[in-house]
Design a protein around this motif. Structure first.
Motif, PDB file in Angstrom:
ATOM      1  N   GLU A 102      -3.329  12.899   1.156  1.00  0.00           N
ATOM      2  CA  GLU A 102      -4.474  13.789   1.417  1.00  0.00           C
ATOM      3  C   GLU A 102      -5.754  13.302   0.756  1.00  0.00           C
ATOM      4  O   GLU A 102      -6.690  14.073   0.570  1.00  0.00           O
ATOM      5  N   GLY A 103      -5.817  12.030   0.385  1.00  0.00           N
ATOM      6  CA  GLY A 103      -7.080  11.490  -0.115  1.00  0.00           C
ATOM      7  C   GLY A 103      -7.390  11.805  -1.560  1.00  0.00           C
ATOM      8  O   GLY A 103      -8.538  11.740  -1.974  1.00  0.00           O
ATOM      9  N   ASP A 104      -6.370  12.136  -2.356  1.00  0.00           N
ATOM     10  CA  ASP A 104      -6.628  12.507  -3.750  1.00  0.00           C
ATOM     11  C   ASP A 104      -6.220  11.447  -4.771  1.00  0.00           C
ATOM     12  O   ASP A 104      -6.873  11.291  -5.796  1.00  0.00           O
ATOM     13  N   CYS A 105      -5.120  10.744  -4.536  1.00  0.00           N
ATOM     14  CA  CYS A 105      -4.526   9.952  -5.625  1.00  0.00           C
ATOM     15  C   CYS A 105      -4.916   8.476  -5.616  1.00  0.00           C
ATOM     16  O   CYS A 105      -4.809   7.797  -6.627  1.00  0.00           O
ATOM     17  N   GLY A 106      -5.332   7.940  -4.469  1.00  0.00           N
ATOM     18  CA  GLY A 106      -5.781   6.552  -4.404  1.00  0.00           C
ATOM     19  C   GLY A 106      -4.672   5.519  -4.303  1.00  0.00           C
ATOM     20  O   GLY A 106      -4.948   4.319  -4.248  1.00  0.00           O
ATOM     21  N   ALA A 107      -3.392   5.952  -4.269  1.00  0.00           N
ATOM     22  CA  ALA A 107      -2.302   4.974  -4.182  1.00  0.00           C
ATOM     23  C   ALA A 107      -2.381   4.152  -2.895  1.00  0.00           C
ATOM     24  O   ALA A 107      -1.860   3.046  -2.823  1.00  0.00           O
ATOM     25  N   CYS A 108      -3.030   4.723  -1.888  1.00  0.00           N
ATOM     26  CA  CYS A 108      -3.111   4.068  -0.578  1.00  0.00           C
ATOM     27  C   CYS A 108      -4.392   3.274  -0.397  1.00  0.00           C
ATOM     28  O   CYS A 108      -4.702   2.870   0.732  1.00  0.00           O
ATOM     29  N   SER A 109      -5.144   3.038  -1.478  1.00  0.00           N
ATOM     30  CA  SER A 109      -6.476   2.414  -1.325  1.00  0.00           C
ATOM     31  C   SER A 109      -6.387   1.034  -0.702  1.00  0.00           C
ATOM     32  O   SER A 109      -5.578   0.192  -1.109  1.00  0.00           O
ATOM     33  N   THR A 167       0.858  -1.184   0.000  1.00  0.00           N
ATOM     34  CA  THR A 167       0.000   0.000   0.000  1.00  0.00           C
ATOM     35  C   THR A 167       0.895   1.235   0.000  1.00  0.00           C
ATOM     36  O   THR A 167       1.757   1.380   0.867  1.00  0.00           O
ATOM     37  N   LYS A 168       0.701   2.099  -0.984  1.00  0.00           N
ATOM     38  CA  LYS A 168       1.640   3.222  -1.204  1.00  0.00           C
ATOM     39  C   LYS A 168       1.103   4.536  -0.666  1.00  0.00           C
ATOM     40  O   LYS A 168      -0.102   4.714  -0.508  1.00  0.00           O
ATOM     41  N   GLU A 169       2.029   5.459  -0.450  1.00  0.00           N
ATOM     42  CA  GLU A 169       1.650   6.843  -0.145  1.00  0.00           C
ATOM     43  C   GLU A 169       2.024   7.718  -1.333  1.00  0.00           C
ATOM     44  O   GLU A 169       3.191   7.784  -1.715  1.00  0.00           O
TER      45      GLU A 169
HETATM   46 FE1  FES Z   1      -3.006   9.702  -2.142  1.00  0.00          FE
HETATM   47 FE2  FES Z   1      -3.829   8.389   0.009  1.00  0.00          FE
HETATM   48  S1  FES Z   1      -1.808   8.641  -0.675  1.00  0.00           S
HETATM   49  S2  FES Z   1      -5.049   9.205  -1.561  1.00  0.00           S
END
Ligand code: FES
Ligand code: FES
Length: 354
Positions: free
Chosen positions: A46-53, A40-42
């Motif tokens: 801030e909840g924009d990119c979804g890499a941490c979904s 799971t990536k960062e």
């Molecule tokens: Fe971008 Fe969580 S790291 S939405």
């Protein structure tokens, strides 16, 4: 009021019990720094990119689990109490066979540098667990709207999503569903959750509205949080460490939508996703706007009550609530009469607002 001082959730199939927790610890930091699950990536934090979904499963209606994608980067760890947390590491079978979602991404060439790929995989996994007979293009767009890719482009990923509709065979999560439900229900003891970092910093998760009121009487300076889609950025961007943090997501009486002749009452814990069906049915334009609010991950966590209580000048829902008219904010049986001068009926924002 029965109280518990240990956070309990399933990480994949393994029980986790956490007694000492800094209240603003995010799911992402716990996964990467403590569990060493670095799939799971960062990206943006801030909840924009979804890499941490990641996907959170909870007991839903009947004998089913509901699976929802959320952004781990801004989700407080304490909000996992009583849930199953599923990360990209959980998807492949024990013998290494890729999950159908992963295989579809491989077959469609849906990845290049791979940084965004675990997030896309988890969003697609959540989509396959939604009650969709055969996801159409709009379903796929909505499922993936919260995931950004800087290199592959979206066409191969959308192709992988469409291919999944042709391969609906049950996976290990379907086969273990009743067992997982039993385990999660055993964790649901109705207790008030009170966690500490051992240095006086606290996280509370009251089990109902009355318990919430008690906590707020004892801690009037507490920060109340529901989906943390805004407060989460206080942790990751402003490095704030508010304490105590009071999460209202365990209070079932604050997660209800009630339609009455006087109006509609939306509890402070109702997420955008949960409110969408009702609001879109009553006001189709409201539904159209909600479908564009943030992303699926944000709508699965954020609440209308929190959006109002947050008081942001760029809040998404206040313009619609204002346009619908003042309505009654008191609730059935408690109306103080202030709404009666209006001929416009009636939407009710949460009284509690969090
Ligand atoms: Fe971008 Fe969580 S790291 S939405
Ligand atoms: Fe590189 Fe998506 S594959 S960011």
């Amino acid at each position: 009021m029965t109280s518990r001082d240990t956070l309990r959730f399933l990480l994949g199939t393994e029980l986790r019990e956490i007694k000492v927790m800094e209240p603003t610890t995010t799911v992402l930091d716990h996964l990467r720094l403590v569990e060493r699950r670095t799939g799971t990536k960062e990206g943006c934090a801030e909840g924009d990119c979804g890499a941490c979904s990641v996907v959170v499963a909870r007991p839903g209606e009947g004998n089913h689990l509901t699976y929802r994608a959320v952004n781990a980067c801004i989700q407080p760890l304490g909000t996992l109490d009583g849930c199953q947390l599923i990360t990209v590491e959980d998807l492949a079978a024990a013998d290494g066979t890729l999950h159908p979602v992963q295989q579809a991404m491989v077959d469609a060439h849906g990845s290049q540098c791979g940084f965004c790929t675990p997030g896309f995989v988890m969003s697609l996994f959540a989509m396959t667990k939604a009650d969709l007979a055969a996801p159409d293009d709009q379903d796929i767009d909505e499922a993936l709207a919260g995931n950004l890719c800087r290199c592959t482009g979206y066409a191969p990923i959308a192709r992988a999503a469409r291919d999944l509709a042709d391969a609906p065979a049950p996976d290990q999560f379907d086969l273990a569903q009743s067992q997982t439900l039993t385990r999660l229900r055993a964790l649901d003891d109705g207790a008030h959750l009170a966690l500490s970092d051992g240095k006086g910093r606290r996280f509370f998760a009251p089990a109902n509205g009355d318990a919430l009121a008690d906590v707020l009487v004892d801690h009037p300076q507490a920060t109340i949080v529901a989906g943390a889609t805004d407060v989460g950025l206080w942790f990751t961007k402003h490095l704030k460490r508010p304490t105590p943090l009071v999460w209202i997501g365990r209070a079932a009486d604050l997660a209800r939508i009630e339609e009455t002749p006087a109006g509609i009452e939306i509890g402070a814990g109702v997420t955008y996703s949960d409110a969408l069906e009702t609001l879109a049915r009553l006001w189709p334009d409201f539904g159209a706007v909600l479908r564009r609010l943030g992303s699926t991950q944000i709508r699965n966590a954020g609440t209308i009550g929190g959006n109002v209580a947050n008081g942001s000048p760029i809040g998404d829902t206040p313009p619609m609530l204002i346009a619908l008219g003042p309505g009654c904010i008191c609730g059935p049986g408690r109306c103080a009469g202030c709404c009666r001068s209006s001929t416009t009926s009636s939407t009710t924002a949460s009284r509690t607002g969090a």
